[in-house]
Design an enzyme around this catalytic site. Structure first.
Site, short mmCIF file in Angstrom:
data_model
loop_
_atom_site.label_atom_id
_atom_site.label_comp_id
_atom_site.label_asym_id
_atom_site.label_seq_id
_atom_site.Cartn_x
_atom_site.Cartn_y
_atom_site.Cartn_z
CB SER A 108 -0.78 3.01 1.03
OG SER A 108 -1.78 2.22 1.29
CE1 TYR A 141 2.54 -1.36 0.42
CE2 TYR A 141 0.42 -1.34 1.22
CZ TYR A 141 1.40 -0.76 0.58
OH TYR A 141 1.23 -0.06 -0.42
#
Length: 243
Positions: free
Chosen positions: A131, A144
């Site tokens: 990501s 995250y």
């Protein structure tokens, strides 16, 4: 000539499901792994693939899964996710533990287990979906982003450690993709999840799957080290243009 085999984790929905369809369409035999066995079996039947229950957070599940994979040419590490959006001062350690377990240790477990088969294939390829959160930080995302940074570091280290082996490694780095990611992050709050994508056109799971399939179908001497893809309306993890 037999089909090349692609193993896809997190294959029951979203990017994983779209990738299974795209790779099957490109001529691969797809082996699908995820926890939701009912959805997997339906998809595998549609694609003439193989469905195997897989929980990457469970070492025993990973071991049992790999035993059912006789050969592997491509591994798509797609299982992952986020939980919560709290600032560090309000961090929920259980959320952090889950995010590190699935994104980092999950990627390690399945990759480590399949690497011997990928190398033995004579033309292996590990594709890891990370990501932009693995290359940037944003407020409320430290759990995250730290997990995705670690996942990215693991993947890039493998690229160096296996230089000279018949194996390629590609990191896929998506920005905003509208799947069930935000719904899961916000514990099923669909309204809150929808606001993430309001006023812009995000990437779709199919957009990411197209890029994964492109990487997987390059000639064996071509290694696409990393590919970043974002919606046109997104500059980085925290700056977007909304209509």
């Amino acid at each position: 000539m037999s089909k090349r085999t692609a193993v896809i984790t997190g294959a029951s929905a979203g990017i994983g499901e779209a990738t299974a369809r795209a790779l099957a369409g490109a001529g691969f035999h797809v082996v699908l792994g995820a926890r939701r066995q009912d959805r997997l079996e339906k998809l595998a039947a549609e694609l003439s693939g193989t469905a195997q229950a897989l929980d990457v957070t469970d070492p025993a599940s990973v071991a049992a899964f790999v035993q059912q994979v006789p050969e592997c040419h491509v591994l798509v590490n797609n299982a992952g996710g986020a939980r919560g959006l709290e600032r560090a001062i309000e961090a929920d350690e259980e959320h952090w533990r889950w995010m590190w377990e699935v994104n980092v240790l999950g990627t390690l477990r399945i990759t480590k287990a399949l690497l011997p088969k990928l190398i033995a294939s004579g033309d292996g390829h590990v594709i890891t979906v990370t990501s932009i959160a693995g290359h940037e930080v944003y407020d409320g995302g430290s759990g995250y982003t730290s997990a995705k940074h670690a996942q990215s570091a693991l993947h890039r280290t493998l690229r160096s450690e296996h230089l000279g082996d018949p194996i390629r490694l590609t990191e896929i780095i998506p920005g905003m993709v509208e799947t069930d990611f935000s719904v899961n992050r916000f514990d099923g709050d669909a309204g809150r999840a929808a606001k993430v994508y309001e006023g812009l056109t995000p990437l779709t799971a199919e957009d990411v799957a197209d890029v994964i399939t492109f990487a997987a179908t390059r000639p064996s001497h071509v290694n696409l080290d990393s590919i970043v893809l974002k919606p046109r309306a997104q500059y980085n993890g925290s700056r977007v243009h909304r209509e």
